[in-house]
Design a protein around this motif. Structure first.
Motif: not given
Length: 147
Positions: A79-82, A84-87, A101-103
């Protein structure tokens, strides 16, 4: 505890142990982000480690610097915020080369539940143990020597 967290901050490449098929599985991972007692990581959803963490989120992490080792245990939380994932993706030079892509990645965080800081340099060696649930960080006596 600052000394242990500093070792983790300065040594991003760590050994990460999971459980797979009832057996320990070790890999080298990179700490992608660290804030206080929380460490973030990224992995591919096609990898065995992802399936292992989904089945059993318990992990141990080991960092080493000369005579000093830091061992951490906790649970992987996906459960990590979008943001933070992008960062994480954008601040890492390797991930954009490997993934479109980060996703395309799964991101997880480990809140440190237990931590051992072990320094073999002095005599007697230093062993400090942190336990989040007990709220303690204490010196231990690993060899029965007077401190």
């Amino acid at each position: 505890m600052k000394e242990a967290l500093d070792v983790l901050r300065q040594h991003k490449d760590v050994a990460l142990a999971t459980i797979g098929n009832g057996r320990p599985q070790m890999r080298v991972f990179q700490i992608m982000k660290q804030e206080d007692h929380t460490l973030w990581f990224a992995t591919g959803v096609h990898k065995k480690v992802y399936a292992e963490l989904q089945a059993n989120p318990a992990v141990e992490i080991l960092a080493m610097d000369g005579n000093v080792s830091v061992r951490v245990s906790g649970d992987a939380d996906f459960n990590v915020s979008d943001d933070v994932c992008r960062e994480i993706f954008e601040s890492n030079a390797v991930l954009p080369r490997l993934y479109p892509d980060y996703k395309a990645l799964a991101y997880f965080r480990v809140v440190i539940d237990r931590l051992d800081y072990y320094d073999l340099t002095p005599t007697p060696p230093i062993l400090r143990h942190y336990d989040r649930s007990a709220g303690t960080y204490s010196d231990l006596n690993p060899f029965g020597q007077k401190q």
